[in-house]
Design an enzyme around this catalytic site. Structure first.
Site, PDB file in Angstrom:
ATOM      1  N   ARG A 167     -24.282  19.703   8.894  1.00  0.00           N
ATOM      2  CA  ARG A 167     -25.013  19.050  10.129  1.00  0.00           C
ATOM      3  C   ARG A 167     -24.947  17.565  10.527  1.00  0.00           C
ATOM      4  NH1 ARG A 167     -29.924  21.174  13.526  1.00  0.00           N
ATOM      5  NH2 ARG A 167     -28.251  21.670  15.825  1.00  0.00           N
ATOM      6  N   ILE A 209     -26.113  18.397  20.928  1.00  0.00           N
ATOM      7  CA  ILE A 209     -25.825  19.961  19.496  1.00  0.00           C
ATOM      8  C   ILE A 209     -26.510  21.167  19.714  1.00  0.00           C
ATOM      9  CG2 ILE A 209     -27.282  18.596  17.516  1.00  0.00           C
ATOM     10  CD1 ILE A 209     -24.976  19.069  15.831  1.00  0.00           C
ATOM     11  N   SER A 210     -25.919  21.932  19.810  1.00  0.00           N
ATOM     12  CA  SER A 210     -26.080  23.641  19.785  1.00  0.00           C
ATOM     13  C   SER A 210     -26.744  23.858  19.137  1.00  0.00           C
ATOM     14  CB  SER A 210     -25.121  24.735  20.263  1.00  0.00           C
ATOM     15  OG  SER A 210     -23.951  24.096  21.199  1.00  0.00           O
ATOM     16  N   GLN A 211     -27.856  24.727  18.936  1.00  0.00           N
ATOM     17  CA  GLN A 211     -28.894  25.501  17.979  1.00  0.00           C
ATOM     18  C   GLN A 211     -27.909  25.730  16.871  1.00  0.00           C
ATOM     19  OE1 GLN A 211     -31.233  28.714  19.760  1.00  0.00           O
ATOM     20  NE2 GLN A 211     -31.691  29.570  18.339  1.00  0.00           N
TER      21      GLN A 211
END
Ligand code: SAH
Length: 206
Positions: A26, A52-54
């Site tokens: 990530r 950017i999503s969790q």
């Protein structure tokens, strides 16, 4: 290690999903200034005012999709390309669509560098998919839609699954899971989430 533990503790149990989350770095998908934050369970800002999503939400949505090796998946909202990378570890092909040229170009280069060759990044509008793109076994929308466009539902193969955050653009949405059946669609509301809005058209700004 911490990353895996957090996901497990929050209820992610699908081994293939956990493996994909472990495999995809990530830190390569976040902004340089956020590298040290990359493995915390939080959303982070990326270019073009997007996020950017969790990680938990990425893992949860992926688990709910129940991907199989032979599946063709469509993602609306490429952003950093992280969710597309996770999907690509679990199915045959991923088409991901983004309305900002900067984000689409950056994600495409990043995914190529990582060697994720079964992903195609398209500059386009998820509300208006070209007919030539074909149909999909799985569709994942990673931007908030006030309602799920019928046009998108029609791109699902029989038995196909679509997941999308549905609700007001600025506020809380519900993650909705739609399954295409012989009679129509089965809808299940899953959990509350917060996503950036899905906006129509290709962005004019870069
Ligand atoms: N899945 C991404 C995060 C998505 S943020 C990741 O893993 O990083 C939501 C993204 O959806 C933003 O980049 C936004 O520009 C994009 N988006 C919003 N509306 C869209 C539309 N109509 N078509 C395609 N992309 C859209």
């Amino acid at each position: 290690m911490m990353f895996q533990l957090t996901l497990r503790r929050r209820g992610i149990s699908d081994r293939a999903v956990l493996r994909a989350m472990e495999e995809v770095p990530r830190d390569v998908f976040v902004e340089a200034r956020d590298r040290t934050e990359a493995y915390r369970d939080s959303a982070l800002a990326i270019a073009c005012g997007q996020t950017i999503s969790q990680p938990f939400v990425v893992a949860y949505m992926t688990e709910q999709l129940q991907l199989q090796k032979q599946h063709r998946a469509l993602e609306i909202g490429t952003g950093s390309g992280y969710q597309a990378a996770i999907l690509s570890r679990l199915c045959q092909h991923v088409l991901t669509v983004e309305r900002y040229r900067t984000l689409a170009d950056t994600a495409r280069k990043r995914l190529e560098t990582l060697g994720y060759y079964n992903i195609e990044v398209l500059l386009g509008d998820g509300y208006d998919m070209p007919a030539g793109a074909g149909d999909f076994d799985r569709i994942i929308v990673t931007a908030a839609m006030e309602q799920i466009p019928d046009k998108l539902l029609q791109r699902l193969e029989p038995g196909g699954v679509l997941i999308a955050p549905v609700g007001p653009h600025h506020g809380t949405q519900t993650l909705v899971r739609m399954v295409r059946t012989e009679a129509g669609f089965d809808r299940k509301d899953l959990v509350d989430v917060r996503f950036v809005p899905a906006l129509p058209g290709i962005a004019r700004e870069l």
